[in-house]
Motif scaffolding. Structure first.
Motif, mmCIF file in Angstrom:
data_model
loop_
_atom_site.group_PDB
_atom_site.id
_atom_site.type_symbol
_atom_site.label_atom_id
_atom_site.label_comp_id
_atom_site.label_asym_id
_atom_site.label_seq_id
_atom_site.Cartn_x
_atom_site.Cartn_y
_atom_site.Cartn_z
ATOM 1 N N ILE A 1 11.270 -0.752 -5.480
ATOM 2 C CA ILE A 1 10.325 -0.518 -4.403
ATOM 3 C C ILE A 1 9.520 -1.715 -3.989
ATOM 4 O O ILE A 1 9.204 -1.878 -2.866
ATOM 5 C CB ILE A 1 9.391 0.502 -5.041
ATOM 6 C CG1 ILE A 1 9.982 1.790 -4.952
ATOM 7 C CG2 ILE A 1 8.295 0.954 -3.958
ATOM 8 C CD1 ILE A 1 10.606 2.556 -3.631
ATOM 9 N N LEU A 2 9.003 -2.400 -4.936
ATOM 10 C CA LEU A 2 8.080 -3.659 -4.570
ATOM 11 C C LEU A 2 9.018 -4.803 -3.941
ATOM 12 O O LEU A 2 8.373 -5.653 -2.844
ATOM 13 C CB LEU A 2 7.343 -4.294 -6.048
ATOM 14 C CG LEU A 2 6.406 -3.233 -6.684
ATOM 15 C CD1 LEU A 2 6.226 -3.832 -8.009
ATOM 16 C CD2 LEU A 2 5.336 -3.111 -5.766
ATOM 17 N N MET B 1 5.554 -3.178 -22.100
ATOM 18 C CA MET B 1 5.929 -1.778 -22.292
ATOM 19 C C MET B 1 6.446 -1.186 -21.060
ATOM 20 O O MET B 1 5.641 -0.266 -20.346
ATOM 21 C CB MET B 1 4.779 -0.855 -22.914
ATOM 22 C CG MET B 1 4.649 -1.310 -24.183
ATOM 23 S SD MET B 1 3.147 -0.478 -25.010
ATOM 24 C CE MET B 1 4.008 1.082 -25.164
ATOM 25 N N PRO B 2 7.832 -1.357 -20.751
ATOM 26 C CA PRO B 2 8.314 -0.937 -19.446
ATOM 27 C C PRO B 2 8.286 0.601 -19.248
ATOM 28 O O PRO B 2 8.612 1.259 -20.154
ATOM 29 C CB PRO B 2 9.569 -1.340 -19.389
ATOM 30 C CG PRO B 2 9.806 -2.775 -20.357
ATOM 31 C CD PRO B 2 8.833 -2.047 -21.148
ATOM 32 N N LEU C 1 1.175 9.485 -21.980
ATOM 33 C CA LEU C 1 0.907 8.050 -21.486
ATOM 34 C C LEU C 1 2.092 7.227 -21.680
ATOM 35 O O LEU C 1 2.862 6.873 -22.320
ATOM 36 C CB LEU C 1 0.026 7.632 -22.850
ATOM 37 C CG LEU C 1 -0.481 6.191 -22.626
ATOM 38 C CD1 LEU C 1 -1.430 6.195 -21.713
ATOM 39 C CD2 LEU C 1 -1.259 5.888 -23.965
ATOM 40 N N LEU C 2 2.072 6.567 -20.299
ATOM 41 C CA LEU C 2 3.289 5.694 -19.968
ATOM 42 C C LEU C 2 2.555 4.301 -19.532
ATOM 43 O O LEU C 2 1.970 4.077 -18.606
ATOM 44 C CB LEU C 2 4.141 6.326 -18.946
ATOM 45 C CG LEU C 2 4.489 7.695 -19.175
ATOM 46 C CD1 LEU C 2 5.156 8.169 -17.792
ATOM 47 C CD2 LEU C 2 5.711 7.645 -20.336
ATOM 48 N N GLU C 3 3.112 3.423 -20.302
ATOM 49 C CA GLU C 3 2.481 2.002 -20.176
ATOM 50 C C GLU C 3 3.511 0.963 -19.420
ATOM 51 O O GLU C 3 4.793 1.014 -20.003
ATOM 52 C CB GLU C 3 1.952 1.487 -21.410
ATOM 53 C CG GLU C 3 0.644 2.160 -21.865
ATOM 54 C CD GLU C 3 -0.039 1.394 -23.139
ATOM 55 O OE1 GLU C 3 0.592 0.571 -23.368
ATOM 56 O OE2 GLU C 3 -1.139 1.977 -23.345
ATOM 57 N N HIS D 1 11.232 1.752 -14.752
ATOM 58 C CA HIS D 1 10.797 0.401 -14.340
ATOM 59 C C HIS D 1 11.684 -0.199 -13.320
ATOM 60 O O HIS D 1 11.161 -0.765 -12.478
ATOM 61 C CB HIS D 1 10.654 -0.405 -15.563
ATOM 62 C CG HIS D 1 10.300 -1.861 -15.627
ATOM 63 N ND1 HIS D 1 9.294 -2.401 -15.201
ATOM 64 C CD2 HIS D 1 11.173 -2.931 -15.687
ATOM 65 C CE1 HIS D 1 8.999 -3.598 -15.234
ATOM 66 N NE2 HIS D 1 10.396 -3.964 -15.472
ATOM 67 N N GLU D 2 13.060 -0.038 -13.415
ATOM 68 C CA GLU D 2 13.879 -0.838 -12.504
ATOM 69 C C GLU D 2 13.789 -0.199 -10.944
ATOM 70 O O GLU D 2 13.562 -1.051 -10.050
ATOM 71 C CB GLU D 2 15.231 -0.652 -12.959
ATOM 72 C CG GLU D 2 15.585 -1.440 -14.286
ATOM 73 C CD GLU D 2 15.273 -2.992 -13.997
ATOM 74 O OE1 GLU D 2 15.339 -3.556 -12.901
ATOM 75 O OE2 GLU D 2 14.770 -3.748 -15.163
#
Length: 719
Positions: free
Chosen positions: A600-601, A589-590, A716-718, A594-595
């Motif tokens: 960053i990673l 569940m992006p 709520l953000l998954e 997300h991008e």
């Protein structure tokens, strides 16, 4: 003709005075004392009733000085005027002033005496009331009833019974009061004897007897009596339902509630708490939503249910709606929200609640201060917690426990021990919770010898038998130090039976030191105690996976599936842009950004390798190729949360991340280096403790930047 005109004029003046007096009383009851005074001032002919009405109005509106001033200006007074002045002072809890008026009255009647006796009773001066009561030249049924109520209020039941026996007239009100008095003292047989001898019982006397049985735990007898009541009112239904809830008989309470003819607000409040406490949160919310006349207790009850059952975001949403609907947060709701802020580590929202407590002068309460300390500790602002602790005096054992536990959670074992010694030197006796905090501090910081000495002192110095929580701390302490055999010996020699917490402590130590033999022993015990707990499966699977025993991992998973054991997913969250963002591992569940998080990673990856980071594939617990293992490590929830913090939080602000489970070893290493290469302070709170990272080290807590409190919305953000 002139006589007829005079009679008509007099009748008009009399009628006008009555209407004006009625207006004065009406405005006074509405709290519009200025309008009442305007009507009084505009009256062309004021009689003694007019003066009495406006003076009573001032006392009703808590302006006794103005009332007394007008009384002093009265051209004439009657006994009603004097009695009204006494009653006014009594209603404003000014019994000394009432007595002064009583003593200088030109004449008194039974109403004057009774008003003064009532004033003493309501202020708790029962001896003074009794002395005055026996001086009364005449007494009526009200006088006797007031005095009887005063003795019952003070718990002087035997004296009340003697007075009751002397009463010339015993109506149903008097008899019911005496029944209530006996019930308050638990003397149900005497209460029932009086009840049975009431010639004409009413619904109040029936309700008093039913409530008496219920409040004293005799619910079955109360229910039988309730069923045979010839008439039931809302109070009767409410009393029996509340009692069932108080004694934990929620299903029976619900069945009664379903057939209740008119559902009162107190009954609904009790049901919300009862069914919610029983785990039926959705049912509690239905009752809440259907209740049209909500009060403060209704909102507090629903918020508390959400808090206790882990619905933190719903509780915060309801707390916000409560204020939008015009309800000022009360003490219980503020305490519940503080606990939620601690659970979510929502520092900004916690500061807002702290500010509200300061505005209502509640922050000086020792219990509130303890909750505030816990909230700031769990939000990672240890300095603020210590400031509250230091300024409060005297401190109770709960407050000392809060700060000791806080030091332990932040890895400050020396400071926890120092505070413990200071507490003992001040003559404050530690309790069971204190020892759990101190032993945890020793465990987290590897102070095995100090921990063993403190554990021994529980019995030798404080005559306190260690409980399972204390043994769990000792097992954890020995296990962390690699002394697994000693930990097992301690379990075998325990004076109490080992519970799941103790075996879980041993299991965690076995995972840390890769001791498969003892891990299997601990896992077997855990599965016997808690067959639906996924923890032992996961830990044992971790050990198998780290040793490459993938067939055993697969076997464990099949066992979990056959027993329908569900693993709680790891999730992390942090506060950014006035929202609490939650992340779970993987990409199912992006997040809307997300991008950007992945970029960053990716940007961090070469910087971390250059700083010496080597991914630990043993924490990617799947039988897949090494490259895929290392890729999956990037999607651990704590790393995603830290990356989002780097993306959203301004330079200089610490990144506070919370995780519901223990942080894995790979993430611990990676986040420590992220703090180094980015120059950011990162505070990670997992299920066990805090991890402070700064400049590439596990740091000690530092002063945390203070932010202005602001309203927050929670979503709520998954990921």
């Amino acid at each position: 003709m002139h006589r007829l005109f005079f009679v008509q004029c007099r009748n008009y003046c009399y009628t006008h005075a009555i209407a004006s007096n009625s207006q004065i009383s009406h405005f006074s009851r509405l709290g519009q004392i200025q309008n009442a005074r305007r009507v009084f001032d505009e009256m062309p002919n004021k009689n003694v009733t007019s003066w009495n009405s406006i003076i009573t109005g001032y006392f009703q509106n808590h302006q006794p000085n103005e009332g007394q001033c007008l009384f002093d200006q009265m051209p004439e007074r009657n006994i009603v005027s004097w009695n009204g002045l006494i009653s006014g002072y009594v209603k404003n809890r000014m019994v000394k002033e009432a007595r002064k008026v009583f003593d200088k009255m030109p004449q008194r009647n039974v109403i004057s005496w009774t008003a003064m006796v009532r004033g003493y009773v309501e202020e708790g001066f029962v001896e003074e009331a009794e002395a005055l009561f026996w001086q009364m030249p005449e007494k009526n049924v009200v006088s006797w009833t007031v005095m009887l109520g005063g003795l019952i209020q003070e718990g002087k039941i035997d004296e009340a019974r003697r007075l009751y026996d002397m009463m010339p007239v015993k109506d149903v009100v008097v008899r019911t009061n005496m029944i209530c008095g006996y019930c308050q003292e638990g003397r149900l047989d005497e209460a029932r004897d009086l009840f049975d001898r009431i010639p004409e019982k009413n619904v109040v006397s029936w309700t008093a007897m039913v409530s008496g049985y219920a409040q004293n735990g005799k619910l079955d007898i109360a229910r039988k009596l309730f069923e045979v009541m010839p008439e039931k009112n809302e109070i009767s239904w409410t009393a029996i339902i509340i009692s069932y809830v108080q004694y934990g008989r929620f299903e029976e309470a619900w069945k009664l509630f379903e057939v209740m003819p008119v559902r009162t607000t107190p009954a609904c409040n009790a049901i919300i708490l009862g069914v919610g406490q029983n785990g039926e949160v959705a049912k509690a919310r239905v009752v809440f939503d259907l209740l049209k006349e909500k009060d403060d207790a209704t909102w507090s009850a629903m918020i508390k249910v959400y808090e206790r059952k882990g619905y933190e975001l719903e509780a915060l949403d309801l707390f916000h709606r409560m204020q939008v609907d015009g309800f000022r947060p009360n003490f219980p709701s503020l305490i519940s929200i503080l606990s939620i802020c601690a659970s979510l580590a929502s520092l900004n929202y916690g500061r807002e609640i702290h500010a509200q407590l300061i505005r209502t002068d509640c922050d000086d309460d020792v219990y509130v201060s303890s909750v505030l300390i816990t909230m700031y500790i769990k939000c990672g602002d240890f300095v603020k917690a210590k400031l509250i602790f230091d300024r409060f005096s005297p401190k109770d054992v709960v407050m000392w426990n809060s700060i000791i536990t806080g030091y332990a959670q932040h890895g400050l074992g020396d400071e926890a021990l120092e505070v413990f010694r200071e507490m003992c030197s001040l003559g404050i006796t530690p309790d069971e919770v204190t020892f759990v905090g101190v032993l945890s501090a020793c465990s987290y910081t590897g102070k095995v010898k100090e921990g063993q000495d403190i554990f021994e002192s529980m019995n030798s110095k404080y005559q306190m038998e260690p409980g399972t929580a204390h043994y769990a701390c000792m097992v954890d302490m020995l296990g962390r130090a690699g002394q697994l055999n000693e930990a097992m010996d301690m379990i075998n020699k325990m004076t109490v039976e080992a519970d799941a917490i103790i075996w879980g402590s041993l299991m965690g130590a076995c995972r840390m030191h890769m001791n498969l033999d003892l891990a299997e022993v601990a896992a077997k015990k855990l599965l016997q105690l808690e067959p639906q707990n996924s923890g032992p499966y996961v830990l044992l699977s971790n050990i198998y996976a780290s040793k490459g025993m993938w067939a055993d991992v697969a076997s464990l998973r099949r066992s979990m599936q056959s027993r329908e054991v569900v693993k709680s997913p790891g999730c992390s969250w942090l506060e950014a842009d006035k929202e609490v963002h939650m992340f779970t591992g993987g990409q199912s569940m992006p997040h809307p950004e997300h991008e950007s998080i992945l970029k960053i990673l990716e940007k961090l990856s070469p910087m971390l390798r250059e700083a010496g980071y080597i991914p630990d594939g043993s924490f990617a617990l799947h039988d897949v190729e090494e490259e895929e293992k290392l890729h999956s490590l990037n999607y651990h929830s704590e790393k995603l949360a830290v990356a989002y913090g780097l993306l959203k939080l301004p330079e200089g602000m610490p990144i506070r991340v919370m995780k519901n489970l223990r942080v894995c070893g790979d993430c611990h290493s990676a986040i420590k280096l992220i703090a180094k290469v980015t120059g950011r302070e990162i505070i990670l709170r997992d299920a066990n403790r805090f991890h402070h990272f700064k400049d590439g080290h596990q740091a000690r807590p530092l002063i945390i930047v203070s932010l202005q409190p602001s309203g927050l919305e929670f979503h709520l953000l998954e990921l």
